[in-house]
Design a protein around this motif. Sequence first.
Motif, PDB file in Angstrom:
ATOM      1  N   UNK A  51       9.825  15.561  -4.839  1.00 58.45           N
ATOM      2  CA  UNK A  51      10.733  14.726  -4.333  1.00 58.45           C
ATOM      3  C   UNK A  51      10.624  13.128  -4.934  1.00 58.45           C
ATOM      4  N   UNK A  52      11.385  13.028  -5.996  1.00 55.87           N
ATOM      5  CA  UNK A  52      11.216  11.692  -6.750  1.00 55.87           C
ATOM      6  C   UNK A  52      11.156  10.440  -6.096  1.00 55.87           C
ATOM      7  N   UNK A  53      11.937  10.414  -4.892  1.00 59.01           N
ATOM      8  CA  UNK A  53      12.049   9.303  -4.276  1.00 59.01           C
ATOM      9  C   UNK A  53      10.691   8.745  -3.349  1.00 59.01           C
ATOM     10  N   UNK A  54       9.775   9.824  -3.433  1.00 61.55           N
ATOM     11  CA  UNK A  54       8.448   9.595  -2.708  1.00 61.55           C
ATOM     12  C   UNK A  54       7.707   8.644  -3.794  1.00 61.55           C
ATOM     13  N   UNK A  55       7.747   8.676  -5.178  1.00 61.76           N
ATOM     14  CA  UNK A  55       7.190   7.761  -6.028  1.00 61.76           C
ATOM     15  C   UNK A  55       7.610   6.511  -5.715  1.00 61.76           C
ATOM     16  N   UNK A  56       9.046   6.426  -5.440  1.00 65.35           N
ATOM     17  CA  UNK A  56       9.488   4.954  -5.340  1.00 65.35           C
ATOM     18  C   UNK A  56       8.911   4.241  -3.877  1.00 65.35           C
ATOM     19  N   UNK A  57       8.847   4.890  -3.005  1.00 67.82           N
ATOM     20  CA  UNK A  57       8.045   4.446  -1.674  1.00 67.82           C
ATOM     21  C   UNK A  57       6.893   3.800  -2.136  1.00 67.82           C
ATOM     22  N   UNK A  58       5.873   4.566  -2.945  1.00 69.20           N
ATOM     23  CA  UNK A  58       4.479   4.261  -3.184  1.00 69.20           C
ATOM     24  C   UNK A  58       4.628   2.993  -4.208  1.00 69.20           C
ATOM     25  N   UNK A  59       5.566   3.153  -5.312  1.00 71.86           N
ATOM     26  CA  UNK A  59       5.656   1.805  -5.808  1.00 71.86           C
ATOM     27  C   UNK A  59       6.193   0.563  -5.094  1.00 71.86           C
ATOM     28  N   UNK A  60       7.014   0.623  -4.001  1.00 74.32           N
ATOM     29  CA  UNK A  60       7.288  -0.426  -3.267  1.00 74.32           C
ATOM     30  C   UNK A  60       5.769  -0.882  -2.428  1.00 74.32           C
TER      31      UNK A  60
ATOM     32  N   UNK B 277       9.493  -9.596   1.336  1.00 76.46           N
ATOM     33  CA  UNK B 277      10.700  -8.653   1.206  1.00 76.46           C
ATOM     34  C   UNK B 277      11.376  -8.755  -0.298  1.00 76.46           C
ATOM     35  N   UNK B 278      11.509 -10.047  -0.597  1.00 83.20           N
ATOM     36  CA  UNK B 278      12.429 -10.344  -1.763  1.00 83.20           C
ATOM     37  C   UNK B 278      11.532  -9.403  -3.110  1.00 83.20           C
ATOM     38  N   UNK B 279      10.148  -9.384  -3.132  1.00 84.51           N
ATOM     39  CA  UNK B 279       9.559  -8.947  -4.163  1.00 84.51           C
ATOM     40  C   UNK B 279       9.657  -7.385  -3.997  1.00 84.51           C
TER      41      UNK B 279
ATOM     42  N   UNK C 217      18.983  -0.941  11.453  1.00 83.30           N
ATOM     43  CA  UNK C 217      18.814  -2.274  11.679  1.00 83.30           C
ATOM     44  C   UNK C 217      18.652  -3.305  10.650  1.00 83.30           C
ATOM     45  N   UNK C 218      19.283  -4.297  10.542  1.00 84.79           N
ATOM     46  CA  UNK C 218      19.133  -5.096   9.518  1.00 84.79           C
ATOM     47  C   UNK C 218      18.059  -6.271   9.899  1.00 84.79           C
ATOM     48  N   UNK C 219      16.959  -6.331   9.072  1.00 87.74           N
ATOM     49  CA  UNK C 219      15.920  -7.244   9.508  1.00 87.74           C
ATOM     50  C   UNK C 219      15.640  -8.247   8.554  1.00 87.74           C
ATOM     51  N   UNK C 220      16.086  -9.716   9.251  1.00 88.02           N
ATOM     52  CA  UNK C 220      15.990 -10.585   8.330  1.00 88.02           C
ATOM     53  C   UNK C 220      14.773 -11.361   8.089  1.00 88.02           C
ATOM     54  N   UNK C 221      13.920 -11.207   7.318  1.00 94.21           N
ATOM     55  CA  UNK C 221      12.710 -12.026   6.799  1.00 94.21           C
ATOM     56  C   UNK C 221      13.013 -13.283   6.474  1.00 94.21           C
TER      57      UNK C 221
ATOM     58  N   UNK D  39       5.945  -0.022   5.682  1.00 92.00           N
ATOM     59  CA  UNK D  39       7.065   1.146   6.333  1.00 92.00           C
ATOM     60  C   UNK D  39       8.499   0.250   6.425  1.00 92.00           C
ATOM     61  N   UNK D  40       8.378  -0.992   6.944  1.00 93.04           N
ATOM     62  CA  UNK D  40       9.595  -1.934   7.062  1.00 93.04           C
ATOM     63  C   UNK D  40      10.245  -1.927   5.630  1.00 93.04           C
ATOM     64  N   UNK D  41       9.549  -1.927   4.697  1.00 93.56           N
ATOM     65  CA  UNK D  41       9.989  -2.206   3.100  1.00 93.56           C
ATOM     66  C   UNK D  41      10.614  -1.030   2.622  1.00 93.56           C
ATOM     67  N   UNK D  42      10.211   0.034   3.003  1.00 90.23           N
ATOM     68  CA  UNK D  42      10.343   1.396   2.605  1.00 90.23           C
ATOM     69  C   UNK D  42      11.519   2.247   3.616  1.00 90.23           C
TER      70      UNK D  42
END
Length: 502
Positions: free
Chosen positions: A166-175, A291-293, A305-309, A467-470
């Motif tokens: 599942x390639x997207x899993x790597x993405x979550x841990x990069x995040x 959130x930006x980074x 939901x759209x969370x506005x940081x 969790x919020x960012x991914x």
Amino acid sequence: MSLEQELFEQRFARIREIAALGYRPYGQRFDFSHTLGAILASYSEKTAEELEANRVTVKVAGRIQTIRRMGKAGFTHIQQSGERLQVYIKKDAVSENEYKLWQLLDLGDIIGVEGYLFRTRTGELSVHAETVTFLSKNLMGMPEKYHGLEDVEIRYRQRYLDLIANPEVQQAFQTRAKVVRSFRRQLEERGFTEVETPMMQSLYGGAAARPFITHHNTLDIDLYLRIAPELYLKRLIAGGMERVFEINRNFRNEGVSTRHNPEFTMLEFYQSYADYRDLMQLTGDLLKQVALDATGNTVVEYQGQQLDFGNVRRYSIREAVCEYWKGPVKPSMDNVRDPEWLLAHSEKTTAGEALVDIFERHCEDALIQPTIIHEYPVEVSPLAKQNPEEPAMTDRFEVFAAGMEIGNAFTELNDPDEQRRRFEMQLSMREKGDDEAHQMDEDYIRALCYGMPPTAGEGIGIDRVTMLMTNAKSIRDVILFPLLRPEGEIGIAQWLREASAK
RNA sequence: GGGCCGGUAGCUCAGUGGUAGAGCAUCUGACUUUUAAUCAGGUGGUCGCGGGUUCGACCCCCGCCCGGCUCACCA
């Protein structure tokens, strides 16, 4: 013999065939010219004609994810760091040996390929292989190519397989790494020094939680795995390290859930000469930049939901109770200040605990947008400084988002005698059966007796922010190896024993 | 710890009180630009584990193991 074991032995036998062709079945160093990600980034826009006009030769490595063989040619997708690129291998274009190797390749093997970039008839950017080498053998059956690996138990137990399938899993841990990097960089820019304090402690404190107990043999003492670094970090503040932070693991011997793992990562930072109002501002700044980074945007989508940081709202805990009350008649500010009213609406025994109890039941899950809730009762805040105007309350706030607590901050109590009284209050709560109440820590009080500057401190749950960012529903999706019960006998050593005996 | 749901081929999933299925993967054959490749044929199962009911249990009952969700607890 099971199918899986037969497959294992088939592949194990291929190790010899690969070696017979002159390749090392477990490879050797390989200098790739480009990562697959770099090729995709640089050449995805190039047309077939452009690639033909200016031939680009690349040397790449990756794990085989798909194979489509067609007579005397074929295609394979290789994957590196979650990125995939197609390779075309044609009998005429590679050596006889390399073509034999190609015919032996299995899903999951790792290969190196040198060739030139081109587009296939259907337009996919691909490497036209000119040389192929072998880098590592896979002996295992691979998950299904279309659905990937879905079984969450296997995904958590064998994270390596999850990452492969599942390639997207790597993405979550990069995040996740971006989140940590962002906090660290922002704090360093503000003059904070990163420190490490004991994880094994003979007294535990800094939070309300049950600890794990371990034992040191030669000293013959029981030790606790820390539930928080707080009291050590404040000793450093007392010692004159004016701005410190630590990003590290805490251990709490409590239940597991989608929001709790027994070991979890916490950022704690302490700033001398500041108070909790300063930290409210800082918290908003930090979260916005994280959130930006992490996502490139201050507005983050989480579970629809759209969370506005970019805009962290603030309520006092009493305002929040009035605002988010779930019953038909919302209470007034006078109600929520009135101890009798509070005790009438909660099972708790003190007004302060009742207020927090009511807040948790009525408000917490409604706090979807990033929100600071401030002014917490003294009973639940044994390390926070009292509000000068209202001694029943402390100068403390918590940060919520998506209905979760993600941070906790306060002006630190630095009066040693008041700290002694707070510890004694906690001890009496412990005697009444609250086994999460704080222990007395005399060395910490001694540090305060030397005079600790007025200070504000904060803890932020890294896993929950991630969790919020991914957009992860469960904390286990942002922890590489979440705690699970041990699995039974695996038996693969026996498979290897049998296969290598043949 | 409580409640609910799940565990069937390596993976993703159907299934019924009466001889265990599909797709992918794998194996054999065909195919030199395919892409969920295609076509033809084959292999593969202690239906989580242990008891019980039954002429007969993957299915019904009981216990246990593992996981998920949820409540409690917590951050």
